[in-house]
Design a protein around this motif. Structure first.
Motif, short mmCIF file in Angstrom:
data_model
loop_
_atom_site.label_atom_id
_atom_site.label_comp_id
_atom_site.label_asym_id
_atom_site.label_seq_id
_atom_site.Cartn_x
_atom_site.Cartn_y
_atom_site.Cartn_z
N ALA A 1 0.84 -1.19 0.00
CA ALA A 1 0.00 0.00 0.00
C ALA A 1 0.88 1.24 0.00
CB ALA A 1 -0.90 -0.01 1.23
N GLU A 2 0.40 2.26 -0.67
CA GLU A 2 1.17 3.49 -0.74
C GLU A 2 1.01 4.27 0.57
OE1 GLU A 2 1.46 7.49 -3.45
OE2 GLU A 2 -0.15 6.04 -3.80
N ILE A 3 2.12 4.70 1.13
CA ILE A 3 2.07 5.48 2.37
C ILE A 3 2.35 6.93 2.03
CG2 ILE A 3 3.10 5.81 4.63
CD1 ILE A 3 3.86 2.81 4.51
N ARG A 4 1.41 7.80 2.42
CA ARG A 4 1.59 9.20 2.09
C ARG A 4 1.71 10.03 3.37
NH1 ARG A 4 -3.34 10.48 -1.57
NH2 ARG A 4 -4.17 9.18 0.08
N ASN A 5 2.37 11.17 3.23
CA ASN A 5 2.38 12.11 4.35
C ASN A 5 0.98 12.65 4.55
OD1 ASN A 5 5.07 11.77 4.42
ND2 ASN A 5 5.59 13.80 3.58
N TYR A 6 0.64 12.96 5.75
CA TYR A 6 -0.63 13.62 5.96
C TYR A 6 -0.45 14.87 6.80
CZ TYR A 6 -0.48 10.65 10.12
OH TYR A 6 -0.08 10.02 11.26
N THR A 7 -1.42 15.76 6.67
CA THR A 7 -1.33 17.06 7.31
C THR A 7 -2.26 17.06 8.50
OG1 THR A 7 -1.26 17.82 5.06
CG2 THR A 7 -1.23 19.50 6.74
N MET A 8 -1.82 17.64 9.58
CA MET A 8 -2.72 17.74 10.74
C MET A 8 -2.60 19.11 11.40
SD MET A 8 -0.97 15.42 13.67
CE MET A 8 -1.67 16.27 15.05
N ASN A 9 -3.68 19.46 12.05
CA ASN A 9 -3.73 20.73 12.75
C ASN A 9 -3.34 20.54 14.21
OD1 ASN A 9 -4.49 23.12 11.45
ND2 ASN A 9 -6.47 22.21 10.99
N PHE A 10 -2.50 21.39 14.69
CA PHE A 10 -2.12 21.39 16.11
C PHE A 10 -2.56 22.75 16.63
CE2 PHE A 10 0.76 22.35 19.52
CZ PHE A 10 1.08 21.15 20.11
N GLY A 11 -3.59 22.80 17.46
CA GLY A 11 -4.12 24.09 17.89
C GLY A 11 -5.09 24.63 16.87
N PRO A 12 -5.61 25.84 16.99
CA PRO A 12 -5.35 26.81 18.06
C PRO A 12 -5.94 26.43 19.42
CG PRO A 12 -6.88 27.71 16.42
CD PRO A 12 -6.54 26.36 15.98
N LEU B 1 -1.68 29.35 19.08
CA LEU B 1 -0.83 28.92 17.98
C LEU B 1 -1.58 27.90 17.14
CD1 LEU B 1 1.89 28.52 16.51
CD2 LEU B 1 2.44 26.82 18.20
N ARG B 2 -1.67 28.17 15.86
CA ARG B 2 -2.19 27.15 14.96
C ARG B 2 -1.01 26.62 14.18
NH1 ARG B 2 -5.56 27.36 9.46
NH2 ARG B 2 -5.69 25.11 9.22
N LEU B 3 -0.74 25.35 14.37
CA LEU B 3 0.43 24.75 13.75
C LEU B 3 -0.07 23.73 12.74
CD1 LEU B 3 3.47 24.86 14.15
CD2 LEU B 3 3.27 23.10 15.84
N VAL B 4 0.30 23.91 11.50
CA VAL B 4 -0.07 22.93 10.49
C VAL B 4 1.13 22.02 10.29
CG1 VAL B 4 -0.83 22.58 8.13
CG2 VAL B 4 -1.64 24.54 9.41
N LEU B 5 0.95 20.76 10.67
CA LEU B 5 2.07 19.84 10.64
C LEU B 5 1.92 18.86 9.49
CD1 LEU B 5 2.21 18.94 14.42
CD2 LEU B 5 3.91 20.24 13.19
N GLU B 6 2.99 18.68 8.76
CA GLU B 6 2.99 17.64 7.74
C GLU B 6 3.73 16.46 8.34
OE1 GLU B 6 3.92 19.33 3.88
OE2 GLU B 6 4.65 17.34 3.30
N ASP C 1 4.37 24.36 9.96
CA ASP C 1 4.05 25.70 9.46
C ASP C 1 3.18 26.43 10.48
OD1 ASP C 1 3.59 27.92 7.96
OD2 ASP C 1 2.15 26.98 6.61
N PRO C 2 3.77 27.24 11.33
CA PRO C 2 2.95 27.95 12.32
C PRO C 2 2.11 29.04 11.66
CG PRO C 2 5.28 27.96 12.93
CD PRO C 2 5.19 27.54 11.51
#
Lengths: 246, 417
Positions: free
Chosen positions: B2-13, B22-27, B37-38
């Motif tokens: 299976a293909e494994i991809r990066n995913y994006t998640m929100n940390f905060g606010p 702080l809203r941190l967008v994490l890949e 990406d803060p």
């Protein structure tokens, strides 16, 4: 901070020739002015040359010189009817979005101001660069010279609309997603443009024009009286101190 | 496969470890952070623009609300910038009071930091201990300025008033009486200086308490040692200052290198880190608290021995007292002018920086000679530190990101301004 020796200010003209003008030496900081076309090159030397060694960019900000030195109240002249009313016209903070005043003329509106720090010499330097075009202010980006310029340039872009050529990721940083305008420009209203709230009926966040009235309480005045000259202030303080002692 | 991809998640606010908004967008690549990406600005109040529409002295209160954990240090930078342009200098006693309250502020800021960042990493007790002491610093703020947080105590030309001769005492209540009441009031019987002295003498023992909970704690060390390492070269490049810069081994402290107020008259040491990781930054802040206590005691001794004015007697800048206004026409005029119009500051520009608990807090002030600033720019240490988060968090686990954010000592009031 150490006083700045003459030799340091001379260095700027020795090394940079006429690409750099020493504007002012005050409060222990030298201010130099650089044109946008020499901006990147001069900054590289300021960082790399061991005579300067400004390893750190402590601060970068935009300045909008629109209305510099203008007042809302003429305090020096009076007519036979008396003095003028305190507030005439739409000064800073006194207008809403629809009634923005026509900008007065300034030679160059936007400037980028850097504050550099050299830990090796324990010295600070202020570097100013006026953008050439007021409608589309553009200055080369310094991200390759100092890493910390990244967010500061995004901030100056967001708040003043100064475009940093060569910046890898020039997005808005402080204002809302999808914001229009550049709020720290002098012709942007202090009360803002739109207000945001949650609408219980529509069950979503909506944007509305602002309802509040512009309200600035104190008129902006400029007094060139003798009482604000530094020696007079000192002298008066001295007189007061003597009175107290005597 | 299976293909494994990066995913994006929100940390905060809305996250307790986001220290505010702080809203941190994490890949993410599994548990590993690929890019952080803060997104900031949720607390942006345009302080700098508001200051342009008000006379100089009316913006002092806004400074408290920037870094709302170290209020007086922010005021100090702004007030110093105005004083420089005006060409006035506060009396020595006011300078000592400022030095003392800057250090109390540093202490209270580091208490907040040690409590909240330990809480982020699962150590609950430190928070309770730290807030016990922080409460007393708040009492000192209250005694001297009337406000527990937003003091507006520093003014151009000095400080608002002299240190009070008495401390407010706890009153008897259903919950506090008898021996408990006596114990609570023990240090408060004398003047504010007595209270500060008694408190400061007790501080090293209290700091030992926090250290027994953390310094050799296996879990704490596992979470912080070798996490978020920044080399000295990168720290300079990224515009670090304060404990973040010293954590990377660079001995740079404005209090020593470019002394202001009375820092050249007191003795203290600057702690410097070795590895530049979260643990070093922790050790530095703890040591700074001890050094602050040293400075405070020296200031207390000086202030005891040297009574005097805490404000300039210059009525072009400083309002006269209510008493003087009652029988002096001149004083009444000055008062009226100062509170309706303010004072005009001579044209010019200046940059005044102080070593705030979080790093270099600077105020770039441009005046065109009017009674309002033409442009104020506030250089907040947290802004530069947060911009380096991507570089620091890259390659670490998600849980380590929390440790790194904790070690940055962020307060969104100053990051967003």
């Amino acid at each position: 901070m150490k006083a700045i020796p003459e030799a340091v200010t001379e260095q700027f003209s020795v090394i940079f020739g006429n690409r750099v003008t020493v504007a002012e030496v005050r409060f222990g900081i030298v201010t130099i002015e650089v044109a946008p076309e020499n901006w990147l090159e001069v900054c590289r030397v300021l960082r790399g040359n061991s005579e300067f060694a400004f390893e750190q960019l402590t601060d970068l900000c935009g300045v909008d010189y629109l209305g510099f030195g203008q007042t809302e109240w003429e305090t020096s002249d009076a007519t036979s009817e008396g003095f003028s009313r305190a507030v005439e016209g739409l000064g800073p903070g006194r207008f809403a979005w629809g009634q923005r005043p026509m900008p007065g003329h300034v030679e160059h509106r936007y400037a980028v101001v850097l504050h550099l720090l050299s830990q090796a010499h324990n010295r600070r330097l202020r570097v100013r660069c006026f953008a050439a075009d007021d409608d589309m202010p553009m200055v080369p980006s310094l991200v390759d010279v100092w890493g910390s310029a990244d967010w500061y340039e995004r901030e100056a872009f967001d708040l003043f609309g100064i475009i940093f050529e060569g910046h890898p990721d020039l997005r808005r940083i402080l204002t809302d997603y999808g914001f229009t305008g550049h709020p720290f420009r002098k012709d942007f209203p202090l009360i803002g443009n739109v207000a945001v709230r949650y609408d219980t009926e529509k069950k979503r966040v909506i944007y509305e024009p602002v309802e509040i009235e512009p309200r600035v309480l104190v008129p902006r005045v400029l007094r060139n009286d003798a009482r604000y000259k530094a020696d007079d202030i000192d002298r008066e303080a001295q007189i007061r101190a003597d009175e107290q002692a005597g | 496969m299976a293909e494994i991809r990066n995913y994006t998640m929100n940390f905060g606010p809305q996250h307790p470890a986001a220290h505010g908004v702080l809203r941190l967008v994490l890949e993410m690549d599994g548990e590993t952070v690929v890019r952080a990406d803060p997104h900031i600005g949720l607390l942006h109040r345009a302080t700098e623009k508001l200051a342009e529409s008000k006379p100089f002295s009316q913006s002092i209160g806004y400074m408290d609300r920037l870094d709302y954990v170290s209020m007086m240090c922010n005021e100090h930078a702004y007030v110093r910038a105005i004083e420089q342009l005006l060409g006035v200098e506060a009396p020595v006693r006011a300078q000592y009071i400022r030095t003392m309250f800057d250090e109390l502020t540093r202490f209270s800021n580091h208490l907040m930091w040690i409590g909240s960042s330990a809480l982020d990493l699962g150590a609950m007790t430190v928070f309770l201990y730290a807030f016990r002491e922080r409460e007393m610093v708040m009492d000192m703020y209250e005694a001297v300025s009337g406000a527990r947080l937003h003091a507006s105590y520093y003014r151009p030309g000095g400080v608002y008033r002299d240190l009070p001769d008495s401390m407010p005492l706890y009153q008897e209540s259903r919950w506090t009486k008898g021996r408990a009441l006596k114990r609570k009031n023990e240090w408060r019987e004398g003047s504010l200086l007595d209270f500060i002295e008694a408190f400061t003498r007790d501080v090293p023992a209290r700091i030992d308490e926090y250290e027994t909970l953390l310094t050799d704690n296996r879990i704490w060390k596992q979470r912080t040692v070798n996490i978020g390492i920044v080399s000295p070269q990168r720290a300079m490049q990224l515009g670090f200052s304060g404990p973040m810069l010293r954590g990377s081994g660079i001995e740079w402290d404005l209090r020593k290198k470019q002394p202001y107020a009375c820092y050249d008259k007191v003795e203290f040491d600057i702690p410097v880190g070795v590895n530049g990781d979260c643990y070093d930054r922790y050790l530095i802040r703890v040591e700074e608290m001890r050094q602050s206590a040293r400075i405070i005691l020296q200031c207390v001794t000086w202030l005891r021995a040297n009574p005097g004015a805490v404000m300039l007697k210059n009525f072009k800048v400083v309002p006269p007292s209510r008493e003087e206004m009652k029988d002096d026409m001149e004083a009444l005029i000055h008062h009226f002018k100062l509170f309706t119009e303010g004072y005009c500051v001579p044209p010019g520009e200046t940059y005044a920086a102080v070593e705030a608990p979080k790093g270099e807090f600077g105020c770039y002030l441009v005046s065109d000679g009017a009674n309002k600033p033409f442009r104020v720019h506030l250089r907040a240490p947290g802004f530069a530190h947060l911009s380096a988060l991507n570089e620091m968090a890259k390659g670490h686990m998600l849980a380590d990101t929390v440790a790194i954010i904790g070690s940055l000592d962020l307060v969104f009031g100053e990051v967003d301004r």
